[in-house]
Design a protein around this motif. Structure first.
Motif, short mmCIF file in Angstrom:
data_model
loop_
_atom_site.label_atom_id
_atom_site.label_comp_id
_atom_site.label_asym_id
_atom_site.label_seq_id
_atom_site.Cartn_x
_atom_site.Cartn_y
_atom_site.Cartn_z
N ALA A 85 12.19 -24.60 -11.39
CA ALA A 85 12.65 -23.24 -11.09
C ALA A 85 11.53 -22.30 -10.70
N VAL A 86 10.33 -22.54 -11.22
CA VAL A 86 9.25 -21.54 -11.10
C VAL A 86 7.99 -22.08 -10.45
N LEU A 87 7.63 -23.32 -10.73
CA LEU A 87 6.30 -23.81 -10.39
C LEU A 87 6.24 -24.68 -9.14
N GLY A 88 7.37 -25.06 -8.59
CA GLY A 88 7.34 -25.97 -7.45
C GLY A 88 6.76 -27.33 -7.84
N ALA A 89 7.18 -27.82 -9.01
CA ALA A 89 6.63 -29.06 -9.55
C ALA A 89 7.75 -30.05 -9.82
N ALA A 90 7.59 -31.27 -9.34
CA ALA A 90 8.56 -32.32 -9.62
C ALA A 90 8.52 -32.67 -11.10
N THR A 91 9.51 -33.41 -11.56
CA THR A 91 9.63 -33.75 -12.98
C THR A 91 8.43 -34.56 -13.46
N GLY A 92 8.20 -34.44 -14.77
CA GLY A 92 7.19 -35.27 -15.40
C GLY A 92 5.77 -34.76 -15.31
N GLN A 93 5.57 -33.50 -14.88
CA GLN A 93 4.21 -32.98 -14.71
C GLN A 93 3.94 -31.71 -15.52
N THR A 94 4.96 -31.18 -16.20
CA THR A 94 4.82 -29.90 -16.90
C THR A 94 5.27 -30.05 -18.34
N THR A 95 4.49 -29.48 -19.25
CA THR A 95 4.89 -29.44 -20.66
C THR A 95 4.61 -28.05 -21.21
N ILE A 96 5.26 -27.73 -22.31
CA ILE A 96 5.13 -26.41 -22.94
C ILE A 96 4.64 -26.58 -24.37
N GLY A 97 3.68 -25.75 -24.76
CA GLY A 97 3.17 -25.80 -26.12
C GLY A 97 1.74 -25.32 -26.18
N ASP A 98 1.29 -24.89 -27.34
CA ASP A 98 -0.05 -24.33 -27.54
C ASP A 98 -0.15 -22.97 -26.86
N VAL A 139 6.16 -14.54 -8.61
CA VAL A 139 5.62 -14.96 -7.32
C VAL A 139 6.06 -16.39 -7.05
N GLU A 140 6.37 -16.70 -5.83
CA GLU A 140 6.72 -18.08 -5.48
C GLU A 140 5.48 -18.97 -5.62
N ILE A 141 5.66 -20.10 -6.28
CA ILE A 141 4.59 -21.05 -6.55
C ILE A 141 5.05 -22.44 -6.10
N GLU A 142 4.14 -23.17 -5.45
CA GLU A 142 4.46 -24.52 -4.98
C GLU A 142 3.29 -25.44 -5.32
N LEU A 143 3.15 -25.77 -6.60
CA LEU A 143 2.00 -26.53 -7.04
C LEU A 143 1.90 -27.89 -6.36
N ASP A 144 3.02 -28.59 -6.22
CA ASP A 144 2.97 -29.92 -5.61
C ASP A 144 2.55 -29.85 -4.15
N ALA A 175 2.48 -21.48 -24.20
CA ALA A 175 2.12 -21.55 -22.79
C ALA A 175 2.60 -22.87 -22.19
N PHE A 176 2.33 -23.03 -20.88
CA PHE A 176 2.70 -24.28 -20.20
C PHE A 176 1.49 -24.87 -19.51
N ALA A 177 1.54 -26.19 -19.34
CA ALA A 177 0.46 -26.90 -18.65
C ALA A 177 1.08 -27.82 -17.60
N TYR A 178 0.40 -27.88 -16.46
CA TYR A 178 0.81 -28.76 -15.35
C TYR A 178 -0.35 -29.69 -15.04
N VAL A 179 -0.05 -30.99 -14.96
CA VAL A 179 -1.02 -31.98 -14.51
C VAL A 179 -0.37 -32.75 -13.37
N ALA A 180 -0.98 -32.72 -12.20
CA ALA A 180 -0.41 -33.40 -11.04
C ALA A 180 -0.24 -34.89 -11.34
N ALA A 181 0.85 -35.45 -10.84
CA ALA A 181 1.18 -36.85 -11.13
C ALA A 181 0.05 -37.80 -10.79
N ALA A 182 -0.70 -37.48 -9.75
CA ALA A 182 -1.78 -38.36 -9.30
C ALA A 182 -2.86 -38.54 -10.37
N HIS A 183 -2.96 -37.59 -11.31
CA HIS A 183 -4.02 -37.65 -12.32
C HIS A 183 -3.53 -38.15 -13.68
N LEU A 184 -2.23 -38.27 -13.87
CA LEU A 184 -1.72 -38.49 -15.22
C LEU A 184 -2.17 -39.80 -15.85
#
Length: 411
Positions: free
Chosen positions: A90-103, A218-223, A246-255
């Protein structure tokens, strides 16, 4: 030319009537509080929603009060990931499996930065700018001191921000990580993220974005921008409440190779084995350390509901319209009184808030708060106006600016 209060009031009323999001302000608690003339600090702490009040009551009575420990198996254990996926879509322009919430933002920033550096062995420089939020600077200074890395400082115009050309002058084969804010906390400058990502990657480095002042406005398109890592808070435009996780995003290529430095049992593969030795969980779960703040995730769900319903494009359009209107009023009423604008005038380079400067603003702030007008102050002389697209009306914004104008007559 000075525009009269009547003329601006007519314009504000017309903008409110035509606003596709005009029904949303009533969904927030306090929207009808007569003691608040104008809440202009949504970029620091968003209002609570009425739905959240209901959700928390139900959570206490049912989820926690009745289901008790069973809710961990039923929902809570995976909530940082399932809610992260919703936020990503909805917000980050991120496909599933790359964002988590906590800390907190600080902890996640530390985790992502340290983990990113291990992916670029042999490189020993981190690029950061002097205009970045203090926490970002402090965390990176700490990491550099701990690891013996060198910080390469960018020196942007504080009325603007970092450009791709600025960055190109300092990155090199020694650069491991570039850490920048998507929207500058003081000026509201909106980073050209795709261009910055290209410069970063051409140097072989990784890009970490702070989205605290942009997520939800603001529109965001991380992927599609090819951002490597991102972190952001949820208590501003996402209305998560004070101290919400807070939330954290790690691109799938690095996971597969990413390992963060704070190892905890909930981020381990097969955590309930309670086994000796840490082995990171597959995917984005490896960013998690200890028990996530489930109660703090409740309000975020209600804002994501609204963003999914309204669409981030419409929210961004409302944000631009609010700040453009604010600037028109400032130019007419406040610039003649010596106020200067410290935010980009081009909306394409401006986030969701506007900063105006005057030597009297620090002393004026307590009087504004007493009169029910609530912006915030950032030194040396800046008043930040942070209307929130879902909860702020044009009429409310005008009312706040009128009080600021009147304060100049009563120093």
């Amino acid at each position: 030319m000075t525009v009269t209060a009547t003329e601006f009031a007519s314009r504000a009323a017309a903008l409110d009537a035509a606003d596709p999001l005009r029904d949303y302000p009533a969904r927030f608690l306090g929207s009808d509080d007569p003691r608040i003339v104008a809440y202009l600090d949504g970029n620091s702490l968003g209002r609570p929603t009425r739905a959240t009040s209901e959700r928390i009551s139900a959570f206490l009575a049912q989820d926690w009060g009745h289901r008790l420990i069973r809710r961990w198996d039923e929902e809570w254990f995976d909530l940082p990931l399932t809610l992260g996926d919703r936020l990503g879509a909805a917000v980050l322009g991120a496909a599933t499996g790359q964002t988590t919430i906590g800390d907190s933002t600080t902890v996640l920033l530390y985790k992502l930065a340290r983990g990113a550096l291990t992916l670029r062995p042999g490189r020993t420089e981190i690029v950061v700018d002097r205009g970045n939020f203090p926490t970002d600077r402090y965390v990176l200074e700490s990491i550099a001191a701990d690891l013996g890395y060198t910080l390469r400082w960018l020196e942007p115009d504080l009325r603007a921000g970092v450009t791709a050309a600025d960055l190109a002058e300092v990155v090199s084969e020694r650069t491991a990580l570039v850490a920048l804010s998507h929207v500058a906390y003081r000026s509201g400058y909106l980073l050209d993220s795709p261009a910055v990502a290209t410069v970063t990657h051409d140097a072989g480095a990784l890009l970490l974005l702070d989205l605290c002042h942009s997520a939800g406005s603001v529109e965001i398109e991380l992927d599609s921008w090819a951002v490597d890592f991102a972190v952001g808070c949820t208590y501003k435009y996402l209305n998560g409440g004070p101290g919400s996780p807070a939330f954290a995003y790690v691109a799938a290529a690095h996971l597969d190779e990413f390992v963060q430095p704070i190892w905890g049992w909930m981020g381990r593969d097969a955590p309930f084995e309670m086994a000796q030795g840490y082995r990171p969980a597959p995917g984005i779960r490896r960013v998690i350390s200890g028990t996530p703040a489930i109660l703090g995730m409740l309000p975020i769900q209600d804002t994501i509901d609204m963003i999914e319903e309204a669409g981030i494009r419409a929210i961004r359009a409302k944000s631009v319209a609010l700040t453009e209107f604010a600037l028109d009023v400032v130019r007419s009423w406040l610039v003649p009184r010596g106020v200067t604008v410290s935010s980009p005038l081009d909306p394409a380079r401006r986030g969701g808030h506007v900063t105006i400067d005057h030597p009297t603003f620090q002393g004026m702030l307590p009087r504004l708060w007493e009169r029910g007008v609530i912006p915030d102050f950032r030194g040396p002389a800046g008043l930040r106006l942070g209307p929130s697209p879902l909860s702020t009306t044009f009429t409310e914004l005008l009312a706040g600016l009128a009080v600021i104008r009147d304060e100049f007559a009563n120093p």
